[in-house]
Design a protein around this motif. Sequence first.
Motif, PDB file in Angstrom:
ATOM      1  N   ASP A  34      49.532  53.461  29.599  1.00 44.72           N
ATOM      2  CA  ASP A  34      49.088  52.069  29.602  1.00 44.72           C
ATOM      3  C   ASP A  34      48.728  51.671  28.365  1.00 44.72           C
ATOM      4  OD1 ASP A  34      49.835  52.584  32.243  1.00 44.72           O
ATOM      5  OD2 ASP A  34      47.797  51.941  33.089  1.00 44.72           O
ATOM      6  N   ASN A 145      51.494  45.503  32.100  1.00 44.83           N
ATOM      7  CA  ASN A 145      51.610  44.453  33.231  1.00 44.83           C
ATOM      8  C   ASN A 145      52.423  43.718  33.092  1.00 44.83           C
ATOM      9  OD1 ASN A 145      49.407  45.620  34.603  1.00 44.83           O
ATOM     10  ND2 ASN A 145      47.895  44.718  33.317  1.00 44.83           N
ATOM     11  N   LEU A 148      55.935  45.317  33.364  1.00 36.89           N
ATOM     12  CA  LEU A 148      56.200  45.545  34.880  1.00 36.89           C
ATOM     13  C   LEU A 148      56.946  44.208  35.582  1.00 36.89           C
ATOM     14  CD1 LEU A 148      56.172  47.506  37.634  1.00 36.89           C
ATOM     15  CD2 LEU A 148      53.857  46.774  37.819  1.00 36.89           C
ATOM     16  N   ASP A 149      56.159  43.231  35.215  1.00 37.30           N
ATOM     17  CA  ASP A 149      56.983  42.025  35.752  1.00 37.30           C
ATOM     18  C   ASP A 149      58.240  41.665  35.190  1.00 37.30           C
ATOM     19  OD1 ASP A 149      54.478  41.258  36.857  1.00 37.30           O
ATOM     20  OD2 ASP A 149      53.560  40.143  35.178  1.00 37.30           O
ATOM     21  N   LEU A 178      63.848  50.258  39.731  1.00 44.00           N
ATOM     22  CA  LEU A 178      62.545  50.318  39.132  1.00 44.00           C
ATOM     23  C   LEU A 178      62.161  51.705  38.978  1.00 44.00           C
ATOM     24  CD1 LEU A 178      60.616  47.517  41.191  1.00 44.00           C
ATOM     25  CD2 LEU A 178      61.277  47.451  38.847  1.00 44.00           C
ATOM     26  N   ALA A 183      59.346  52.471  35.783  1.00 45.41           N
ATOM     27  CA  ALA A 183      58.224  51.421  36.391  1.00 45.41           C
ATOM     28  C   ALA A 183      56.988  52.117  36.953  1.00 45.41           C
ATOM     29  CB  ALA A 183      58.740  50.461  37.175  1.00 45.41           C
ATOM     30  N   ILE A 186      53.597  53.364  35.309  1.00 53.74           N
ATOM     31  CA  ILE A 186      52.537  52.376  35.225  1.00 53.74           C
ATOM     32  C   ILE A 186      51.622  52.451  36.290  1.00 53.74           C
ATOM     33  CG2 ILE A 186      51.999  49.857  34.852  1.00 53.74           C
ATOM     34  CD1 ILE A 186      54.893  49.578  33.840  1.00 53.74           C
ATOM     35  N   SER A 189      51.371  50.527  39.631  1.00 51.71           N
ATOM     36  CA  SER A 189      52.560  49.759  39.911  1.00 51.71           C
ATOM     37  C   SER A 189      52.970  49.670  41.235  1.00 51.71           C
ATOM     38  CB  SER A 189      53.430  50.398  38.867  1.00 51.71           C
ATOM     39  OG  SER A 189      53.712  51.657  39.162  1.00 51.71           O
ATOM     40  N   LYS A 192      51.706  47.016  43.167  1.00 51.05           N
ATOM     41  CA  LYS A 192      52.003  45.500  42.735  1.00 51.05           C
ATOM     42  C   LYS A 192      53.664  45.413  43.250  1.00 51.05           C
ATOM     43  CE  LYS A 192      52.624  42.378  39.035  1.00 51.05           C
ATOM     44  NZ  LYS A 192      52.150  42.147  37.575  1.00 51.05           N
ATOM     45  N   VAL A 193      54.442  46.537  43.209  1.00 48.05           N
ATOM     46  CA  VAL A 193      55.802  46.517  43.856  1.00 48.05           C
ATOM     47  C   VAL A 193      55.768  46.321  45.102  1.00 48.05           C
ATOM     48  CG1 VAL A 193      58.006  47.792  43.658  1.00 48.05           C
ATOM     49  CG2 VAL A 193      56.610  47.668  41.686  1.00 48.05           C
TER      50      VAL A 193
END
Length: 212
Positions: A34, A145, A148-149, A178, A183, A186, A189, A192-193
């Motif tokens: 990270d 972050n 990832l977006d 992803l 992805a 991370i 992650s 969030k996904v």
Amino acid sequence: MAYLEMLKQIAAGLAAQFGENCEIVIHDFKDSTDNTIVHIENGHVTGRKLGDGPSGAVLNALKHHDGTLPDKLAYLTKTETGRILKSSTIYIKDETDSLRYIFGINYDITNLLAIETSIHSLITCQDAETPSADSSPKVITHDVNQLLDELIEQSVALVGVPVPLMTKEDKIKAINFLNDSGAFLITKSGDKVAKFFGISKYTLYSYVDINK
């Protein structure tokens, strides 16, 4: 630590040699994927700073390597502001043959490309065939972050359907993109996904397993 100091010395030398348009960055992967940047010269080139994370290209390489990580030299990337960089990524392993450092070089060639275009327009005839190739340079983000977006946006663009209209198959396609992009390397992650696609984490990882 002595090895890191040597890399910092080389970074300072290269930055001095090639000037303010040349960013030299050192990532340390000892603790996580990270917050890896431990040294950077001319960080204004990409806008990154100490403590920022790796690029999408690096995560992708980490996800798909088979024990070997060949250096990637002289490829195109771009900044968030659209400036074009000529980049090289050098993978450095420790005594256990595990990835420890990445030594990155990012040279801003935007102005040079503008000069090349001007010269090309002067020497090209009207009836000359001008080949074109979209090299699709990837954006260098500041932190994981933000990365990832960016990857989530790419997954939606790949499917071509807004999330509320996605079928199960659409979501499987996006989520496997992803996964293939690294992805899920991370931290957190998955949370969030899963939230973005309106599914549970259990469903998220079952979708990943479908294509295994």
